[in-house]
Motif scaffolding. Structure first.
Motif, PDB file in Angstrom:
ATOM      1  N   ASP A   1      -4.241  25.192  75.498  1.00 23.28           N
ATOM      2  CA  ASP A   1      -2.924  24.801  74.974  1.00 23.28           C
ATOM      3  C   ASP A   1      -2.435  23.523  75.644  1.00 23.28           C
ATOM      4  OD1 ASP A   1      -2.600  25.995  77.434  1.00 23.28           O
ATOM      5  OD2 ASP A   1      -0.640  26.851  76.962  1.00 23.28           O
TER       6      ASP A   1
ATOM      7  N   GLN B   1       0.077  30.954  66.135  1.00 24.60           N
ATOM      8  CA  GLN B   1       1.044  31.731  65.364  1.00 24.60           C
ATOM      9  C   GLN B   1       0.354  32.766  64.492  1.00 24.60           C
ATOM     10  OE1 GLN B   1       3.131  28.563  63.389  1.00 24.60           O
ATOM     11  NE2 GLN B   1       4.090  27.849  65.289  1.00 24.60           N
TER      12      GLN B   1
ATOM     13  N   SER C   1       4.628  16.830  64.580  1.00 17.16           N
ATOM     14  CA  SER C   1       4.845  18.259  64.745  1.00 17.16           C
ATOM     15  C   SER C   1       5.635  18.816  63.566  1.00 17.16           C
ATOM     16  CB  SER C   1       5.610  18.521  66.044  1.00 17.16           C
ATOM     17  OG  SER C   1       5.968  19.872  66.148  1.00 17.16           O
ATOM     18  N   SER C   2       5.324  20.045  63.174  1.00 14.59           N
ATOM     19  CA  SER C   2       6.064  20.683  62.085  1.00 14.59           C
ATOM     20  C   SER C   2       7.371  21.277  62.574  1.00 14.59           C
ATOM     21  CB  SER C   2       5.221  21.784  61.436  1.00 14.59           C
ATOM     22  OG  SER C   2       4.877  22.780  62.388  1.00 14.59           O
ATOM     23  N   SER C   3       7.525  21.387  63.891  1.00 17.09           N
ATOM     24  CA  SER C   3       8.786  21.860  64.454  1.00 17.09           C
ATOM     25  C   SER C   3       9.675  20.665  64.746  1.00 17.09           C
ATOM     26  CB  SER C   3       8.531  22.657  65.733  1.00 17.09           C
ATOM     27  OG  SER C   3       7.880  21.849  66.698  1.00 17.09           O
TER      28      SER C   3
ATOM     29  N   GLU D   1       6.230  19.660  79.687  1.00 20.10           N
ATOM     30  CA  GLU D   1       5.495  19.352  78.463  1.00 20.10           C
ATOM     31  C   GLU D   1       5.873  17.985  77.899  1.00 20.10           C
ATOM     32  OE1 GLU D   1       5.711  22.549  75.650  1.00 20.10           O
ATOM     33  OE2 GLU D   1       4.081  23.609  76.652  1.00 20.10           O
TER      34      GLU D   1
ATOM     35  N   ASP E   1      -1.003  25.207  67.380  1.00 21.97           N
ATOM     36  CA  ASP E   1       0.100  26.158  67.222  1.00 21.97           C
ATOM     37  C   ASP E   1      -0.039  26.978  65.950  1.00 21.97           C
ATOM     38  OD1 ASP E   1       1.336  25.676  69.585  1.00 21.97           O
ATOM     39  OD2 ASP E   1       3.069  24.607  68.747  1.00 21.97           O
ATOM     40  N   GLN E   2      -0.595  26.397  64.907  1.00 26.71           N
ATOM     41  CA  GLN E   2      -0.833  27.130  63.669  1.00 26.71           C
ATOM     42  C   GLN E   2      -1.761  28.317  63.922  1.00 26.71           C
ATOM     43  OE1 GLN E   2      -2.756  24.683  60.722  1.00 26.71           O
ATOM     44  NE2 GLN E   2      -2.971  26.349  59.232  1.00 26.71           N
TER      45      GLN E   2
ATOM     46  N   THR F   1       0.225  18.818  73.782  1.00 29.41           N
ATOM     47  CA  THR F   1       0.367  18.391  72.382  1.00 29.41           C
ATOM     48  C   THR F   1       0.059  19.536  71.421  1.00 29.41           C
ATOM     49  OG1 THR F   1      -1.920  17.587  72.444  1.00 29.41           O
ATOM     50  CG2 THR F   1      -0.189  15.987  72.890  1.00 29.41           C
ATOM     51  N   HIS F   2       0.198  20.793  71.861  1.00 29.52           N
ATOM     52  CA  HIS F   2      -0.219  21.946  71.062  1.00 29.52           C
ATOM     53  C   HIS F   2       0.477  22.052  69.714  1.00 29.52           C
ATOM     54  CE1 HIS F   2       3.522  23.885  72.395  1.00 29.52           C
ATOM     55  NE2 HIS F   2       3.200  23.537  73.636  1.00 29.52           N
ATOM     56  N   SER F   3       1.623  21.382  69.554  1.00 27.07           N
ATOM     57  CA  SER F   3       2.336  21.455  68.276  1.00 27.07           C
ATOM     58  C   SER F   3       1.734  20.551  67.211  1.00 27.07           C
ATOM     59  CB  SER F   3       3.810  21.096  68.471  1.00 27.07           C
ATOM     60  OG  SER F   3       3.944  19.742  68.878  1.00 27.07           O
ATOM     61  N   ARG F   4       0.779  19.693  67.577  1.00 21.43           N
ATOM     62  CA  ARG F   4       0.203  18.775  66.578  1.00 21.43           C
ATOM     63  C   ARG F   4      -1.287  18.501  66.774  1.00 21.43           C
ATOM     64  NH1 ARG F   4       3.763  17.428  70.953  1.00 21.43           N
ATOM     65  NH2 ARG F   4       3.217  15.398  71.826  1.00 21.43           N
TER      66      ARG F   4
END
Length: 962
Positions: free
Chosen positions: A131, A119, A551-553, A365, A115-116, A134-137
């Motif tokens: 994607d 973005q 995850s950062s979100s 997801e 995701d980084q 687990t795309h957020s981490r």
């Protein structure tokens, strides 16, 4: 501890320079990834530079350690664990070196999160195509190592398809780069190409038969796209140090068609026909996934927006999620409607609103975590996790797979990338006995034979790892497996990288994380753990490692969001608790390592909601602290903060003492002494104590005449915070209730939900306090409809959600049923009173900034408060980062003040300061709303501003009409 090897001072100096971590706390946190396997590493390296990696390899060579690269650790195949040196690039080695929008490429370090990168590319109208859910981490390096794909692979391909150039470090410290021309090391380049040329016929016959065939090495890429041959090598040939990947244009507009089918087999059969130009996803899931989702906490109505679902439940047995793209919204929507008409469907829906699309995608997801718990509460595990077949064979393969599961009396819920023939499924394997493990190994072999008969692949995107590498003999000829070994030896002649994976494989039942040996320490818990069969071990094993806590979100794991340390993630702590129960590396509940790992857990409970399987680390921590300090002297802070409700109640019984104590706690020199004696952090102010207790104020309060004739009576819960420390919210609550014509009862006996004792692990006391309070409340609620209104969110959640998990007392259950959050109760009443003209809203230009208490965010219901503010015409914005950073007693304990401040500085403090500045400039009022006492304390200590409970604002603006 320095690592010395035969007088190798150079290796020791490298250890110091690289910050190698050899402590058991860290090693325990890395014993597993998202797989069912366990390996205890010798050391963890978190490199900041290429030279750190080179030094780490030198140390490993000196110590004769095998080497495993690791990114986000979200692999379900067990290819990110090992017994030697783990090189984790996710924490520091994660720079985006360059985005080239002209050539549509990105150059990154391997620890960059998917995701980084997405973005960073988005401002140029580009994205990174692969994607996974687990795309957020998950990291790009890990995605390439496993040849990850994701939901958009029908349009944008696999990680291999998007890899342009990769640099890896070999065991001797050399870096080599492979691109589409070959390898810059001439010897390696010549060996690779000779291998491919000499065995061209064999490679053509067995490899590259369909896009999701990723088992084994991608030798079919060597001659045309050499870099792609490195993708899917699962860390067995070197450590990735640099990557250049392709970027793809983002669709300008998207729509989502969700198609419902009678069965999951019908969905699978339809999927190949939907591979149309502009269709970017064809994701499938089975009907049981919805039942599993609804079995989660607070998800009873989940999926009601799915087609084929009505008030009576799901009529559909399978769904396909087809995202379409276009230059215009009309084009995307038109294509989505075309997709609906391609195959017969039971029902369908097309949406283009981003909120609606996210709501539907969330179901798919979350599947990887959701399906680890079956609808009946049973456990399900990965391992036959991502098999794939040519899409046209998927329906027949799924039927045979169901038959195979039925033969072994297994349950499983399928989902996955149906448009590419890839199926994810978690299966109810039994690892509690040797017989169960034997059955598991038999199933794995039969499943490998089954997928091979359908022309498929053991793995469709996650790699083979320890899960399936030993079964490659069922899929490939001996000659091909020999070729895999030769390819590996070109890069890694000493076989030091990720041994046991792909080549010279470990057996599929070697080193299982849940084997019968895990139950050495599993005492009778104080919590009831009703959803985990009363077992602490089962509650710990809820963590399957999907890594949503990294995850950062979202709000989960605030301490991890600050430190980036695996030890401070929910998953890391769960792995450490698992090791504690096993008793091989950690000394059971006396473990200081587990205490260290749990020290920075804020007990915010975000994991209880945001974790796909509802791992509740706050409860696990409380249970651990109970056993850890049983019959032992506790830290003084546990006594001071745990007994705070009782201490404050006693202080207010002594005339004038509360005033004197408050003055002492506001005197810096005295406050530091008190903090030191109490085991509290001396760098932050102590709490304030109200000179007047709410109960005393209530006794003198002049009751309105309407109190006698009120049709409705409520019990106002005098929680310890609003009763003893800040009575203004409780006073405002009484005033507001009387404006609404409601009679108020305030019990005069000592009451407490037991939260402070619970969070410090003093569970016997917490239970006694809770049962006493339930007994008292029972006297005041002789009518079944009398509600108990709670102002403090942490107390509300404790009473409604946690109490029944701590005590089986029926009166505790009755109290849980009666308890209602204050705003939840008054919101509809205020709206009706205003609409009917009974009350009016004062004309004031107010903007609200809300800090939702983390317990309410996790297990409560903040919706009524937001809806009420909107109905009253108050513009509201919300702090999105979750916990304020104080977290009750946690932020006051010694050593926590610095992180507490950092957590506040993420968003809360800057937003409060900015809101005040903006209000002054625009001549408007700003109300900083924080219903939690600790949140209000954090705001005041961090910004100098006073936050207020929402009831104070409501009481100030709601007025009688006449």
């Amino acid at each position: 501890m320095l690592l010395m090897c035969c007088g190798d001072h150079d290796a020791a100096s490298r250890h110091v320079r690289t910050g190698l971590r050899t402590d058991m706390t860290t090693r325990a946190a890395y014993t597993s990834d998202a797989s069912i396997f366990r390996r205890v590493p010798a050391a963890i390296l978190e490199p900041r530079s290429i030279s750190d990696i080179r030094d780490g390899l030198a140390i490993a060579k000196a110590k004769n350690w095998p080497i495993v690269g690791r990114g986000g650790g979200t692999s379900v195949a067990g290819n990110a664990i090992g017994e030697g040196l783990i090189i984790d690039t996710s924490r520091y080695f994660n720079r985006i070196i360059e985005i080239d929008p002209i050539n549509r490429t990105a150059t990154v370090e391997p620890g960059v999160v998917c995701d980084q990168l997405r973005q960073a590319a988005a401002p140029y109208g580009l994205t990174y195509g692969p994607d996974p859910s687990t795309h957020s981490r998950c990291t790009v390096g890990g995605m390439v190592a496993n040849n990850a794909c994701g939901s958009h692979s029908v349009a944008w391909g696999t990680a291999a398809d998007n890899l342009l150039e990769v640099t890896i470090m070999l065991a001797d410290g050399r870096e080599v780069t492979v691109d589409d021309t070959g390898c810059d090391d001439p010897n390696i380049d010549a060996a690779m190409k000779k291998l491919a040329q000499d065995h061209a016929a064999l490679i053509e016959a067995e490899l590259g038969r369909f896009p999701r065939q990723v088992s084994g090495y991608g030798l079919h890429h060597i001659l045309k796209h050499p870099a792609r041959a490195i993708a899917g090598s699962e860390g067995t040939i070197g450590i990735i140090t640099r990557l250049k990947v392709a970027l793809v244009p983002l669709p300008k507009h998207t729509a989502l068609a969700v198609l419902a089918y009678q069965t999951v087999f019908d969905a699978a059969a339809a999927a190949p026909y939907l591979r149309l130009r502009g269709v970017n996803t064809i994701e499938g899931m089975g009907g049981d996934l919805l039942a599993a989702l609804r079995s989660k906490n607070g998800q009873e109505r989940a999926g009601e927006n799915l087609p084929g679902v009505d008030e009576n439940g799901a009529r559909a047995g399978g769904w396909l999620f087809c995202e379409t793209g276009g230059e215009t919204l009309e084009e995307a929507c038109e294509l989505a409607h075309q997709v609906v008409g391609v195959t017969p469907v039971l029902d369908a829906v097309v949406v283009h609103d981003q909120t609606d699309m996210r709501g539907l995608w969330h179901i798919r997801e979350s599947a990887a975590g959701i399906v680890t718990r079956l609808p009946d509460g049973g456990e399900a595990w990965p391992n036959w996790e991502d098999s794939a077949v040519p899409p046209e064979n998927l329906a027949d393969y799924l039927r045979d797979l169901y038959d195979l599961m039925a033969k072994h009396k297994y349950q499983g819920i399928p989902f996955g990338h149906f448009g590419e023939g890839c199926v994810h499924v978690r299966i109810s394997f039994d690892f509690s006995s040797q017989a169960g493990i034997s059955q598991f190994t038999s199933f794995m072999k039969e499943a490998a034979q089954l997928v091979s008969r359908h022309g498929g692949s053991l793995s469709g995107e996650h790699g083979d790892g320890r899960a399936r590498s030993a079964l490659l003999s069922e899929m490939y000829s001996p000659a091909m497996r020999k070729l895999f070994e030769e390819f590996s030896l070109i890069f890694d002649p000493d076989r030091v990288f990720n041994p046991g994976v792909l080549v010279w494989a470990d057996p599929v039942d070697d080193g299982l994380r849940m084997d019968p040996g895990q139950i050495r320490h599993d005492p009778q818990p104080r919590h009831l753990f009703p959803k985990d069969q009363g077992s602490y071990r089962n509650a710990v094993n809820r963590c399957v490692g999907v890594g949503a806590c990294r995850s950062s979100s979202g709000a989960m794991c605030p301490s991890f969001q600050v430190t980036g340390d695996e030890v401070h993630s929910t998953r890391g702590r769960a792995r450490i608790l698992s090791e504690l129960l096993r008793g091989e590396t950690l000394a059971g509940f006396s473990s200081t390592e587990a205490e260290e790992a749990l020290d920075l857990c804020l007990s915010c409970r975000a994991c209880a909601q945001e974790c796909p399987v509802n791992v509740d680390m706050a409860t696990l921590k409380a249970e651990f602290l109970y056993h850890h300090y049983r019959r032992k002297l506790r830290p003084m802070a546990h006594y001071v903060m745990g007994f705070l409700p009782l201490t404050m109640a006693i202080a207010h019984k002594i005339p004038g003492f509360a005033l004197v104590l408050d003055a002492a706690m506001r005197t810096p020199a005295i406050a530091k002494i008190l903090a030191r004696l109490g085991g509290l952090d001396q760098s932050r102010p102590l709490i304030r104590i109200s000179p007047v207790q709410f109960r005393r104020w209530w006794k003198k309060y002049s009751q309105p005449d309407s109190e006698v004739t009120a049709a409705t009576t409520v019990v106002l819960w005098p929680d310890s915070f609003n009763n003893n420390l800040d009575p203004r919210p409780a006073q405002a609550a009484v005033s507001l209730l009387h404006k609404l014509g409601i009679a108020v009862v305030v019990p005069h006996e000592f009451l407490c939900c037991g939260l402070t004792w619970h969070s410090t692990g003093q569970l016997k006391t917490a239970r006694r306090i809770l049962e006493h309070s339930a007994k008292v409340i029972h006297k005041y609620c002789d009518q079944s409809h009398t509600p108990v209104l709670a102002l403090e969110p942490s107390c509300t959640v404790m009473l409604r959600k946690e109490a029944t998990g701590l005590s089986p007392d029926l009166r505790v259950a009755e109290l849980a049923e009666r308890t209602v959050s204050f705003v939840e109760f008054v919101a509809p009443l205020i709206k009706n009173a205003v609409d009917s003209g009974q009350l009016r809203i004062a004309e004031r230009n107010i903007q609200a900034l809300t800090q939702i208490h983390c317990h309410e965010r996790a297990l409560g219901n903040p919706g009524p408060a937001r809806g009420l503010l909107e109905a009253l015409g108050i513009e509201e914005s919300c702090i999105e980062t979750g916990c304020c950073g104080l977290a009750g007693n946690w932020g006051f304990e010694a050593g926590h003040a610095e992180m507490s401040q950092q957590l506040g500085e993420r968003e809360l403090f800057p937003r409060v300061k900015a809101a005040r500045t903006q209000a002054a400039q625009q001549e408007t009022e700003v109300a900083v709303i924080a219903d939690g006492f600790s949140c209000r304390t954090q705001v005041e200590q961090g910004t100098g501003e006073r936050a207020q409970h929402i009831v104070e604002l409501l009481d100030a603006i709601v007025e009688p009409s006449s």
